[in-house]
Design a protein around this motif. Structure first.
Motif, PDB file in Angstrom:
ATOM      1  N   GLN A 193      50.899  58.781  31.786  1.00 22.67           N
ATOM      2  CA  GLN A 193      49.467  58.546  31.538  1.00 22.67           C
ATOM      3  C   GLN A 193      49.232  56.945  31.165  1.00 22.67           C
ATOM      4  N   VAL A 194      50.291  56.409  30.480  1.00 21.43           N
ATOM      5  CA  VAL A 194      50.044  54.939  29.924  1.00 21.43           C
ATOM      6  C   VAL A 194      49.644  54.187  30.844  1.00 21.43           C
ATOM      7  N   ALA A 195      50.985  54.058  31.950  1.00 22.96           N
ATOM      8  CA  ALA A 195      50.690  53.534  32.633  1.00 22.96           C
ATOM      9  C   ALA A 195      49.941  53.550  34.132  1.00 22.96           C
ATOM     10  N   CYS A 196      49.590  54.906  34.022  1.00 18.91           N
ATOM     11  CA  CYS A 196      47.774  55.416  34.965  1.00 18.91           C
ATOM     12  C   CYS A 196      47.121  53.913  34.627  1.00 18.91           C
ATOM     13  N   ALA A 197      46.410  54.456  33.738  1.00 21.37           N
ATOM     14  CA  ALA A 197      45.514  53.795  32.636  1.00 21.37           C
ATOM     15  C   ALA A 197      45.670  52.315  32.528  1.00 21.37           C
ATOM     16  N   LEU A 198      46.821  51.668  32.293  1.00 17.40           N
ATOM     17  CA  LEU A 198      47.089  50.079  32.507  1.00 17.40           C
ATOM     18  C   LEU A 198      47.033  49.824  34.538  1.00 17.40           C
ATOM     19  N   THR A 199      47.574  50.319  34.575  1.00 17.34           N
ATOM     20  CA  THR A 199      47.540  50.321  36.409  1.00 17.34           C
ATOM     21  C   THR A 199      45.456  50.236  36.579  1.00 17.34           C
ATOM     22  N   VAL A 200      45.046  50.984  36.734  1.00 14.53           N
ATOM     23  CA  VAL A 200      43.670  51.477  36.836  1.00 14.53           C
ATOM     24  C   VAL A 200      42.625  50.301  36.324  1.00 14.53           C
ATOM     25  N   LEU A 201      42.864  50.121  34.526  1.00 11.94           N
ATOM     26  CA  LEU A 201      42.004  48.773  34.031  1.00 11.94           C
ATOM     27  C   LEU A 201      42.948  47.242  34.821  1.00 11.94           C
ATOM     28  N   ALA A 202      43.666  46.970  35.223  1.00 14.06           N
ATOM     29  CA  ALA A 202      44.228  45.665  35.578  1.00 14.06           C
ATOM     30  C   ALA A 202      43.928  45.897  36.659  1.00 14.06           C
ATOM     31  N   GLY A 203      43.645  47.052  37.881  1.00 11.07           N
ATOM     32  CA  GLY A 203      42.909  46.648  39.341  1.00 11.07           C
ATOM     33  C   GLY A 203      41.627  46.271  38.770  1.00 11.07           C
ATOM     34  N   LEU A 204      40.321  46.974  37.770  1.00 14.17           N
ATOM     35  CA  LEU A 204      39.155  46.833  38.042  1.00 14.17           C
ATOM     36  C   LEU A 204      39.746  44.500  37.755  1.00 14.17           C
ATOM     37  N   PHE A 205      40.043  44.587  36.787  1.00 12.08           N
ATOM     38  CA  PHE A 205      40.046  43.491  36.407  1.00 12.08           C
ATOM     39  C   PHE A 205      39.899  42.504  37.053  1.00 12.08           C
ATOM     40  N   GLN A 206      41.237  42.807  38.340  1.00  8.81           N
ATOM     41  CA  GLN A 206      41.431  42.036  39.454  1.00  8.81           C
ATOM     42  C   GLN A 206      40.240  42.087  40.046  1.00  8.81           C
ATOM     43  N   ILE A 207      39.729  43.265  40.278  1.00  5.52           N
ATOM     44  CA  ILE A 207      38.477  43.342  41.348  1.00  5.52           C
ATOM     45  C   ILE A 207      37.316  42.694  41.180  1.00  5.52           C
ATOM     46  N   LEU A 208      37.220  42.548  39.972  1.00  4.54           N
ATOM     47  CA  LEU A 208      36.043  41.707  39.019  1.00  4.54           C
ATOM     48  C   LEU A 208      36.065  40.373  39.476  1.00  4.54           C
ATOM     49  N   LEU A 209      37.170  39.633  39.390  1.00  6.52           N
ATOM     50  CA  LEU A 209      37.314  38.585  39.674  1.00  6.52           C
ATOM     51  C   LEU A 209      37.598  38.036  40.669  1.00  6.52           C
ATOM     52  N   GLY A 210      37.140  38.573  41.878  1.00  7.35           N
ATOM     53  CA  GLY A 210      37.563  38.746  42.921  1.00  7.35           C
ATOM     54  C   GLY A 210      36.203  38.277  43.689  1.00  7.35           C
ATOM     55  N   VAL A 211      35.374  39.660  42.846  1.00 12.48           N
ATOM     56  CA  VAL A 211      33.495  39.840  42.923  1.00 12.48           C
ATOM     57  C   VAL A 211      32.786  38.512  42.659  1.00 12.48           C
ATOM     58  N   VAL A 212      33.464  38.425  42.093  1.00 12.67           N
ATOM     59  CA  VAL A 212      32.855  36.498  41.507  1.00 12.67           C
ATOM     60  C   VAL A 212      33.433  35.509  41.845  1.00 12.67           C
ATOM     61  N   ARG A 213      34.602  35.639  42.857  1.00  7.77           N
ATOM     62  CA  ARG A 213      34.803  34.197  43.451  1.00  7.77           C
ATOM     63  C   ARG A 213      35.684  33.709  42.676  1.00  7.77           C
ATOM     64  N   PHE A 214      36.652  34.263  41.780  1.00  5.25           N
ATOM     65  CA  PHE A 214      37.237  33.622  40.502  1.00  5.25           C
ATOM     66  C   PHE A 214      38.987  33.392  40.814  1.00  5.25           C
ATOM     67  N   GLY A 215      38.865  32.921  42.642  1.00 10.21           N
ATOM     68  CA  GLY A 215      40.341  33.572  42.838  1.00 10.21           C
ATOM     69  C   GLY A 215      40.537  31.928  42.724  1.00 10.21           C
ATOM     70  N   PHE A 216      40.540  31.041  42.396  1.00  6.92           N
ATOM     71  CA  PHE A 216      40.935  29.337  42.345  1.00  6.92           C
ATOM     72  C   PHE A 216      41.029  29.462  40.850  1.00  6.92           C
ATOM     73  N   VAL A 217      41.247  31.674  40.153  1.00  6.95           N
ATOM     74  CA  VAL A 217      42.050  31.359  38.821  1.00  6.95           C
ATOM     75  C   VAL A 217      43.504  30.929  39.170  1.00  6.95           C
ATOM     76  N   VAL A 218      44.103  30.971  40.251  1.00  2.28           N
ATOM     77  CA  VAL A 218      45.851  30.820  40.300  1.00  2.28           C
ATOM     78  C   VAL A 218      46.376  29.367  40.346  1.00  2.28           C
ATOM     79  N   THR A 219      44.948  28.855  40.321  1.00  2.00           N
ATOM     80  CA  THR A 219      45.388  27.240  40.977  1.00  2.00           C
ATOM     81  C   THR A 219      46.013  26.630  38.790  1.00  2.00           C
ATOM     82  N   TYR A 220      45.365  27.515  37.747  1.00  4.63           N
ATOM     83  CA  TYR A 220      46.041  27.044  36.751  1.00  4.63           C
ATOM     84  C   TYR A 220      47.237  27.459  36.501  1.00  4.63           C
ATOM     85  N   LEU A 221      47.598  28.367  37.513  1.00  5.42           N
ATOM     86  CA  LEU A 221      49.455  29.121  37.081  1.00  5.42           C
ATOM     87  C   LEU A 221      50.320  27.851  38.015  1.00  5.42           C
TER      88      LEU A 221
END
Length: 767
Positions: free
Chosen positions: A175-203
């Motif tokens: 249950q913990v792993a699934c909650a973590l996975t869904v929340l991480a996925g939502l973060f990634q979707i949100l960043l992708g929708v707002v065109r925030f892919g350039f954040v990886v350039t800071y890594l």
């Protein structure tokens, strides 16, 4: 021959010296804007049409753009072979990496199935293999073990002993792993929708490689307990890795010899065969699936030799056949895992996009970073509903998928079919697989990450700042754990960028004889400074963090300390003012003395007049007349002389006196004979308010000591920003802004009347 030909090439340029105003006229600078207005963009975004709808669908669902054009003749065979090879790798790796996430092996198989199908639809890379990965698995495992430690599930046994309720614990961890996975996925979707892919350039690449190397150390240590058959305590927080290693070392006398033997045998076989695969990869049509062979062989030997009951070897245990029904994650865990979810989202995407862009550049297709965020985010979000944990691309599987002829993500679908067959029918056959064998598979697959230690000597030779980023990232990841280590690494990487802009390289430029090139005098021996002209350049953009240093270094490099010169000028002005005051007092004293003498003469004349009658009046009249032409002249102008704040005479006297000391001021200001300074700001990409004020102060202060200031090499955007900031004025006209340093030099030399030197500098240029 080609190099010799290029050296004999020549070019000749004949044009007028161009300042900014001349350039606007010659190049016909326009004031129009090619960018659509905000209203037009809003209207365009709301406009609906069939082509626009098609474009949106193809952008958000890339499979619709390439699958209809899929060539069976060219791609089918390669994708089939590649898919089978990757699918065979998914089985042992999925089960092994599930142990890193502190989950049962079957959940690793689920993670190798559903997210791959989702990425097939939404991903833009054709060669990466989505699924389980060691670094992400260990990050998930740190969360599951922190929120669901064994101590929370201890129950009393039948004989009064305390045991761990493994079934309840594992269910809670899922249950913990699934909650973590869904929340991480939502973060990634949100960043992708707002065109925030350039954040990886800071890594940066050193940061990612240092982080994955540090994570590999965590993975390695976490698997030692399976190799030696010991049960160390669970440690969390900073230095947990060190404490775990010390605990395992203290437990070495309790090593389970049978498990150690199994581990060493499996490890030796895996290493030898993988080296054979690497040496003969050009000759072998397919790499030997040694991981699957070892898994099957170990399972068969363990089952038929009854090793679990005879030698107490720890095995995988029950693997349920079939798929579980999807279920929503427990949202009550979101608040506890939000920080970990964001870290997993960023790291997973960084690894994914770095691999994707590598293959995209190699094979000439575009990998959209924003769409990759959405694709990986959907893989995680949908996978979380199907009991999967966080995924990213795997380097080892991606290399196998590419090297075995994979052309598209159809290979991923084929690998998913193999995993699906295993989950539905074959899974229970691996129940007697020793966990030590899965640990050896993890160890062998860490080889590529541990090879990254070779970055250290390479970075030492090439870039010591990147080496420092690599080392700080690695050490912070090992010492502070994965989440805090990543935060420290990103913060330090940002600091290095800030320090690089705060500490740029400043140069005095000189002319390369016979050319229009101006180079650093400290780097090139042949360049010569133009007499009387200092050309100053910064290697970085001038903005608020380094503007003060820019001014200080300008004075240091040019040898002109503007503060001392201005102080000396004020002292001279004060001295001149005191001298004027003394002269005024002296003049006033002389005037009073003359007046008293005249009074005495008048008295004597009056006495004579009383004696001589009418002749007295004549004498007084004559004396008054003479006084008007002689002594009364000073008295008439006395008010103007005594006025200390006079704008006319006092100002004139001040100017006259300063001009009298002009040569002395120039001598003190320019001991080296400098009369002009050119600021080469071609490296400046923007200006802020601090930069504008700094440049204004430079023009004002240096101008007060009779030094000409010119700007050269301004980009068009910088000129526009200077205009918007009201930088140009009567004291700083646009004619002080030149297109190149050479234009500024020629202008100054012509202004100084050094035509012969102008001809020497601007002679034909050879290349």
């Amino acid at each position: 021959m080609e190099e010799k030909g290029s050296q004999s090439l020549e070019y000749f340029v004949k044009r007028e010296v161009l300042d900014e105003l001349c350039l606007d006229e010659v190049a016909q600078k326009g004031t129009w804007s090619t960018k659509p207005t905000l209203g037009d963009r809003v209207k365009d975004s709301l406009r609906c049409s069939v082509p626009r709808l098609k474009h949106i669908l193809l952008t958000w669902i890339p499979v619709l753009s390439w699958l209809p054009r899929y060539s069976i003749r060219e791609n089918a065979l390669g994708d089939l072979i590649s898919g089978c090879s990757v699918g065979i790798m998914h089985l042992p790796q999925g089960m092994a990496y599930a142990l890193l996430a502190s989950l049962r092996p079957v959940y690793g198989l689920y993670t190798s199935l559903f997210p791959v199908l989702v990425y097939f639809i939404f991903g833009t890379s054709r060669h990466i293999s989505i699924g389980t990965f060691a670094v992400i698995s260990i990050m998930v495992g740190s969360v599951t073990e922190r929120l669901a430690p064994d101590s929370n599930f201890i129950v009393n046994g039948t004989n009064g002993t305390e045991t761990v309720d493994i079934d309840t614990r594992d269910a809670y961890r899922v249950q913990v792993a699934c909650a973590l996975t869904v929340l991480a996925g939502l973060f990634q979707i949100l960043l992708g929708v707002v065109r925030f892919g350039f954040v990886v350039t800071y890594l940066s690449e050193p940061l990612i490689r240092g982080y994955t190397t540090g994570s590999a150390c965590h993975v390695c240590v976490s698997q030692l307990k399976y190799l030696f058959g010991v049960s160390p305590s669970r440690f969390t927080g900073p230095l947990s890795l060190v404490y775990t290693v010390l605990e395992i070392c203290s437990l070495l006398p309790q090593t389970q010899v049978p498990e150690l033997v199994v581990s060493l045998v499996a490890l030796a076989v895996l290493i030898v065969v993988k080296e054979i695969n690497d040496c003969y990869r050009q000759k072998l049509p397919l790499p030997i699936p040694i991981e699957l062979i070892v898994v099957i062989a170990a399972t068969v030997i363990t089952h038929f030799c009854d090793l679990p009951s005879k030698y107490n070897i720890d095995v995988v245990g029950e693997i349920p056949s079939g798929l579980k029904a999807p279920s929503a994650p427990d949202t009550t865990f979101f608040s506890s895992v939000i920080g970990d979810a964001f870290a997993v989202a960023i790291v997973g995407f960084a690894i994914n996009i770095s691999l994707g862009k590598t293959f995209g550049l190699k094979y000439g297709y575009k990998v959209d970073s924003n769409q990759e965020l959405v694709a990986v985010g959907l893989s995680n979000t949908i996978g979380g509903f199907f009991h999967c944990y966080c995924v990213t691309s795997s380097l080892s599987r991606s290399l196998v998928q590419e090297s075995t002829g994979g052309k598209t993500q159809v290979a991923g679908v084929i690998s998913s079919i193999i995993v699906l067959i295993t989950v539905l029918k074959i899974g229970p056959l691996f129940e007697d697989l020793p966990k030590a064998v899965l640990s050896t598979i993890v160890f062998v697959n860490l080889k590529g990450m541990f090879k990254q230690f070779m970055d250290v000597p390479l970075l030492w030779k090439t870039n010591k700042v990147d080496l420092l980023v690599w080392l700080v990232t690695f050490i912070s990841t090992v010492v502070l754990n994965l989440d805090m280590g990543l935060a420290v690494a990103i913060a330090f990487s940002m600091l290095t960028f800030i320090f690089r802009t705060q500490l740029p390289r400043y140069s005095i430029l000189g002319n390369l004889p016979g050319t229009e090139l101006y180079l650093d005098t400290d780097t090139y021996k042949e360049v010569k400074e133009i007499p009387g002209i200092k050309i100053f350049r910064s290697s970085a953009t001038i903005y608020y963090t380094n503007a003060e240093m820019f001014l200080d270094t300008l004075q240091e490099k040019s040898g002109i300390e503007i503060g001392k010169l201005l102080s000396a000028k004020k002292k001279r002005d004060a001295k001149q003012k005191r001298k004027q005051e003394k002269e005024k007092k002296k003049t006033k004293k002389e005037a009073k003395k003359q007046e008293s003498q005249m009074n005495i003469e008048n008295i004597s004349e009056r006495t004579k007049g009383e004696r001589n009658g009418t002749s007295v009046a004549f004498s007084m009249t004559e004396t008054a007349t003479d006084g008007l032409h002689k002594g009364q002249v000073n008295l008439a102008y006395q008010p103007d002389i005594t006025m200390s704040d006079s704008d006319s005479d006092a100002g004139y006297d001040h100017i006259t006196e300063f001009s009298g000391h002009g040569d002395e001021a120039k001598e003190q200001a320019c001991d080296s004979g400098t009369h002009s300074i050119i600021l080469d700001i071609s490296t400046t990409s923007f200006v802020d308010t601090v930069t504008v004020k700094t440049l204004k102060n430079i023009f004002r202060d240096f101008g007060q000591v009779d030094l000409d200031i010119c700007l050269a090499g301004c980009q068009a955007c910088v000129v526009e920003q200077l205009e918007a900031a009201d930088f140009f004025s009567a004291s700083i006209p646009k004619t002080r802004l030149f297109i190149t340093v050479h234009d500024a030099v020629l202008y100054i030399l012509k202004k100084r009347g050094k035509a012969d030197f102008v001809l020497d500098v601007s002679r034909n240029t050879q290349m």
